[in-house]
Design a protein around this motif. Structure first.
Motif, PDB file in Angstrom:
ATOM      1  N   GLU A 191       0.834  -1.205   0.000  1.00 28.55           N
ATOM      2  CA  GLU A 191       0.000   0.000   0.000  1.00 28.55           C
ATOM      3  C   GLU A 191       0.871   1.258   0.000  1.00 28.55           C
ATOM      4  OE1 GLU A 191      -3.692   0.713   0.239  1.00 28.55           O
ATOM      5  OE2 GLU A 191      -3.252  -1.000  -1.061  1.00 28.55           O
ATOM      6  N   MET A 192       1.941   1.241  -0.772  1.00 28.29           N
ATOM      7  CA  MET A 192       2.782   2.422  -0.932  1.00 28.29           C
ATOM      8  C   MET A 192       2.333   3.185  -2.175  1.00 28.29           C
ATOM      9  SD  MET A 192       6.621   1.270   0.235  1.00 28.29           S
ATOM     10  CE  MET A 192       6.739  -0.320  -0.575  1.00 28.29           C
ATOM     11  N   TYR A 193       2.247   4.510  -2.056  1.00 23.96           N
ATOM     12  CA  TYR A 193       1.762   5.362  -3.135  1.00 23.96           C
ATOM     13  C   TYR A 193       2.880   6.290  -3.600  1.00 23.96           C
ATOM     14  CZ  TYR A 193      -2.951   3.837  -1.941  1.00 23.96           C
ATOM     15  OH  TYR A 193      -4.073   3.073  -1.716  1.00 23.96           O
ATOM     16  N   ALA A 194       2.961   6.485  -4.929  1.00 25.59           N
ATOM     17  CA  ALA A 194       3.996   7.349  -5.495  1.00 25.59           C
ATOM     18  C   ALA A 194       3.913   8.762  -4.918  1.00 25.59           C
ATOM     19  CB  ALA A 194       3.868   7.382  -7.015  1.00 25.59           C
ATOM     20  N   SER A 195       2.707   9.247  -4.680  1.00 28.09           N
ATOM     21  CA  SER A 195       2.526  10.614  -4.197  1.00 28.09           C
ATOM     22  C   SER A 195       3.078  10.828  -2.793  1.00 28.09           C
ATOM     23  CB  SER A 195       1.044  10.981  -4.222  1.00 28.09           C
ATOM     24  OG  SER A 195       0.304  10.106  -3.371  1.00 28.09           O
ATOM     25  N   GLU A 196       3.316   9.745  -2.069  1.00 27.87           N
ATOM     26  CA  GLU A 196       3.794   9.842  -0.694  1.00 27.87           C
ATOM     27  C   GLU A 196       5.300   9.629  -0.566  1.00 27.87           C
ATOM     28  OE1 GLU A 196       1.401   6.945   1.289  1.00 27.87           O
ATOM     29  OE2 GLU A 196      -0.407   8.181   1.265  1.00 27.87           O
ATOM     30  N   LEU A 197       5.971   9.350  -1.672  1.00 30.56           N
ATOM     31  CA  LEU A 197       7.408   9.079  -1.616  1.00 30.56           C
ATOM     32  C   LEU A 197       8.203  10.376  -1.551  1.00 30.56           C
ATOM     33  CD1 LEU A 197       7.747   6.330  -4.382  1.00 30.56           C
ATOM     34  CD2 LEU A 197       7.533   5.983  -1.913  1.00 30.56           C
ATOM     35  N   ASP A 198       9.335  10.323  -0.860  1.00 28.93           N
ATOM     36  CA  ASP A 198      10.297  11.428  -0.874  1.00 28.93           C
ATOM     37  C   ASP A 198      11.245  11.167  -2.045  1.00 28.93           C
ATOM     38  OD1 ASP A 198      12.301  13.288  -0.494  1.00 28.93           O
ATOM     39  OD2 ASP A 198      12.276  13.115   1.704  1.00 28.93           O
ATOM     40  N   LEU A 199      10.815  11.583  -3.236  1.00 35.19           N
ATOM     41  CA  LEU A 199      11.584  11.276  -4.439  1.00 35.19           C
ATOM     42  C   LEU A 199      12.924  11.995  -4.452  1.00 35.19           C
ATOM     43  CD1 LEU A 199       8.762  11.256  -7.130  1.00 35.19           C
ATOM     44  CD2 LEU A 199       9.855   9.296  -6.028  1.00 35.19           C
ATOM     45  N   GLY A 200      13.015  13.137  -3.783  1.00 32.35           N
ATOM     46  CA  GLY A 200      14.292  13.837  -3.708  1.00 32.35           C
ATOM     47  C   GLY A 200      15.338  13.031  -2.972  1.00 32.35           C
ATOM     48  N   ALA A 201      14.945  12.444  -1.837  1.00 35.65           N
ATOM     49  CA  ALA A 201      15.882  11.625  -1.070  1.00 35.65           C
ATOM     50  C   ALA A 201      16.243  10.354  -1.829  1.00 35.65           C
ATOM     51  CB  ALA A 201      15.282  11.277   0.290  1.00 35.65           C
ATOM     52  N   ILE A 202      15.251   9.757  -2.506  1.00 40.00           N
ATOM     53  CA  ILE A 202      15.515   8.546  -3.284  1.00 40.00           C
ATOM     54  C   ILE A 202      16.485   8.854  -4.423  1.00 40.00           C
ATOM     55  CG2 ILE A 202      14.439   6.913  -4.902  1.00 40.00           C
ATOM     56  CD1 ILE A 202      12.011   6.898  -2.978  1.00 40.00           C
ATOM     57  N   ALA A 203      16.294  10.007  -5.066  1.00 44.60           N
ATOM     58  CA  ALA A 203      17.196  10.392  -6.153  1.00 44.60           C
ATOM     59  C   ALA A 203      18.608  10.660  -5.653  1.00 44.60           C
ATOM     60  CB  ALA A 203      16.646  11.625  -6.868  1.00 44.60           C
ATOM     61  N   ALA A 204      18.735  11.210  -4.458  1.00 41.69           N
ATOM     62  CA  ALA A 204      20.048  11.598  -3.928  1.00 41.69           C
ATOM     63  C   ALA A 204      20.827  10.430  -3.346  1.00 41.69           C
ATOM     64  CB  ALA A 204      19.874  12.678  -2.866  1.00 41.69           C
ATOM     65  N   ALA A 205      20.140   9.340  -2.978  1.00 35.97           N
ATOM     66  CA  ALA A 205      20.830   8.209  -2.350  1.00 35.97           C
ATOM     67  C   ALA A 205      21.910   7.655  -3.261  1.00 35.97           C
ATOM     68  CB  ALA A 205      19.826   7.112  -2.002  1.00 35.97           C
ATOM     69  N   ARG A 206      23.020   7.266  -2.671  1.00 36.32           N
ATOM     70  CA  ARG A 206      24.117   6.706  -3.462  1.00 36.32           C
ATOM     71  C   ARG A 206      23.720   5.369  -4.089  1.00 36.32           C
ATOM     72  NH1 ARG A 206      29.303   6.546   0.116  1.00 36.32           N
ATOM     73  NH2 ARG A 206      30.349   6.325  -1.910  1.00 36.32           N
ATOM     74  N   ILE A 207      22.899   4.596  -3.379  1.00 34.49           N
ATOM     75  CA  ILE A 207      22.316   3.372  -3.933  1.00 34.49           C
ATOM     76  C   ILE A 207      20.836   3.352  -3.581  1.00 34.49           C
ATOM     77  CG2 ILE A 207      22.189   0.852  -3.742  1.00 34.49           C
ATOM     78  CD1 ILE A 207      25.173   0.745  -3.388  1.00 34.49           C
ATOM     79  N   PHE A 208      19.997   3.038  -4.554  1.00 36.38           N
ATOM     80  CA  PHE A 208      18.588   2.746  -4.307  1.00 36.38           C
ATOM     81  C   PHE A 208      18.366   1.279  -4.626  1.00 36.38           C
ATOM     82  CE2 PHE A 208      14.139   2.532  -6.000  1.00 36.38           C
ATOM     83  CZ  PHE A 208      13.506   2.655  -4.773  1.00 36.38           C
ATOM     84  N   TRP A 209      17.759   0.556  -3.672  1.00 33.38           N
ATOM     85  CA  TRP A 209      17.553  -0.897  -3.788  1.00 33.38           C
ATOM     86  C   TRP A 209      16.059  -1.171  -3.761  1.00 33.38           C
ATOM     87  CZ3 TRP A 209      21.209  -5.117  -3.258  1.00 33.38           C
ATOM     88  CH2 TRP A 209      20.615  -6.381  -3.055  1.00 33.38           C
ATOM     89  N   MET A 210      15.537  -1.820  -4.817  1.00 34.48           N
ATOM     90  CA  MET A 210      14.118  -2.177  -4.845  1.00 34.48           C
ATOM     91  C   MET A 210      13.980  -3.664  -5.162  1.00 34.48           C
ATOM     92  SD  MET A 210      13.920  -2.608  -8.329  1.00 34.48           S
ATOM     93  CE  MET A 210      12.168  -2.913  -8.539  1.00 34.48           C
ATOM     94  N   THR A 211      12.763  -4.186  -4.959  1.00 31.06           N
ATOM     95  CA  THR A 211      12.579  -5.633  -5.036  1.00 31.06           C
ATOM     96  C   THR A 211      11.452  -6.014  -5.986  1.00 31.06           C
ATOM     97  OG1 THR A 211      10.938  -5.770  -3.257  1.00 31.06           O
ATOM     98  CG2 THR A 211      13.263  -5.787  -2.610  1.00 31.06           C
ATOM     99  N   GLY A 212      11.569  -7.224  -6.532  1.00 29.06           N
ATOM    100  CA  GLY A 212      10.553  -7.738  -7.427  1.00 29.06           C
ATOM    101  C   GLY A 212       9.205  -7.918  -6.764  1.00 29.06           C
TER     102      GLY A 212
END
Length: 324
Positions: free
Chosen positions: A124-145
């Motif tokens: 139940e995660m929504y795109a509108s609630e993400l901190d996209l700035g922090a995700i973009a700035a992270a040295r590594i972003f890890w997501m899962t299937g």
């Protein structure tokens, strides 16, 4: 290495995906119906990878959701105790925090029983609630299937991937869980969409086959590279690990000898160590040996999150060539 306590630094690693409570039998080799005592641990692939990277000194945050219940409160406390920033871990009213049971039959039989009904809060995660700035700035972003298996998590995950800058390190943990999907064929187009944004893909033989249709390790690694990633990592269990990159370099590393107590969590320890090596800029073989050692250490222990090794433990295992 960045200072993990400095709030002005971008995160070394932000992971996004599953979290839950793992209930592991304290009796090995006993059918679940006959187990009488269990240990309670933080679990879920994205959470475990976050803990593994934090144990290696990295500044880490997790993006996920729990239930608004005592298990959710436990997970927040556990994350903070492990040094993982939980600011983007929010509660979903009306949905219980997932619980996972396993049976433990070493060396290689660890069936899992997921309780994620009626729906897991981490979906139940929504795109509108993400901190996209922090995700973009992270040295590594890890997501899962597994984050791609349902909406709105699928759209949120793809939005996070789209926010990543060119040249940033974005890891796709293929994390195939068949019980989360109605049909394996349903997964491949969503995996392809995520691979188009990823720079690193990592998975076992079952997972790479779902993503690419190829099971032979070199063919699967090449298919992942053809799909757009810069580095493909294929975990082959008792045959070790294969890594291939777009520059034409490859490394095949055998597993460390280990007496397996619980094979669950070893892949997540591998993932956290992989992030550590990527951030350090290590060459392929060194990175794979280090990640293999981290995974072997966790396989020798009962739990997952609290079993994640510290740098000295991994270094000792690499030097010794065996988990003692």
């Amino acid at each position: 290495m960045t200072d993990p306590t400095d709030p002005t630094e971008p995160y070394d690693v932000i992971t996004m995906g599953r979290i839950g409570v793992d209930l592991y039998p304290l009796q090995s080799g006993v059918p679940l119906a006959e187990v009488t005592t269990f240990g309670k641990f933080l679990g879920g692939s994205a959470a475990n990878v976050a803990v593994a990277a934090a144990r290696l000194g990295r500044r880490v945050a997790l993006v996920t959701r729990t239930g608004e219940d005592p298990f959710g409160a436990y997970l927040h406390r556990a994350l903070r105790e492990f040094g993982v920033d939980d600011r983007w871990v929010s509660a979903v009213a009306g949905l219980p925090t997932p619980v996972t049971f396993c049976e433990i039959f070493p060396p290689d039989d660890f069936p899992l029983y997921f309780y994620r009904q009626p729906k897991a809060p981490d979906l139940e995660m929504y795109a509108s609630e993400l901190d996209l700035g922090a995700i973009a700035a992270a040295r590594i972003f890890w997501m899962t299937g597994s984050g791609l298996c349902a909406e709105p998590s699928r759209s949120a995950t793809l939005a996070a991937l789209a926010a990543r800058p060119a040249g940033g390190t974005t890891v796709f943990d293929l994390d195939w869980r068949p019980m989360f999907w109605g049909d394996p064929a349903e997964a491949r187009p969503h995996y392809a969409a995520a691979l188009a944004h990823a720079t690193v893909a990592v998975g076992n033989l079952d997972e790479v086959e779902i993503a690419t249709g190829e099971r032979e390790p070199r063919a699967a690694a090449q298919a992942l590279l053809d799909a757009g990633v810069e580095l493909a990592v294929v975990k082959r269990g008792p045959e070790g690990v294969l890594a291939m990159n777009r520059a034409g370099r490859s490394a095949e590393v055998p597993p460390l000898p280990v007496t397996v107590r619980n094979g669950l969590g070893a892949g997540d320890a591998f993932g956290g160590a992989l992030c550590h090596g990527l951030l350090a800029g290590w060459e392929l073989e060194r990175m794979m040996r280090y990640a293999n050692a981290a995974g072997a250490i966790v396989a020798s222990r009962l739990e997952c999150s609290s079993a994640m090794p510290f740098p000295g433990e991994v270094a000792s295992a690499v030097e010794a060539g065996v988990v003692l």
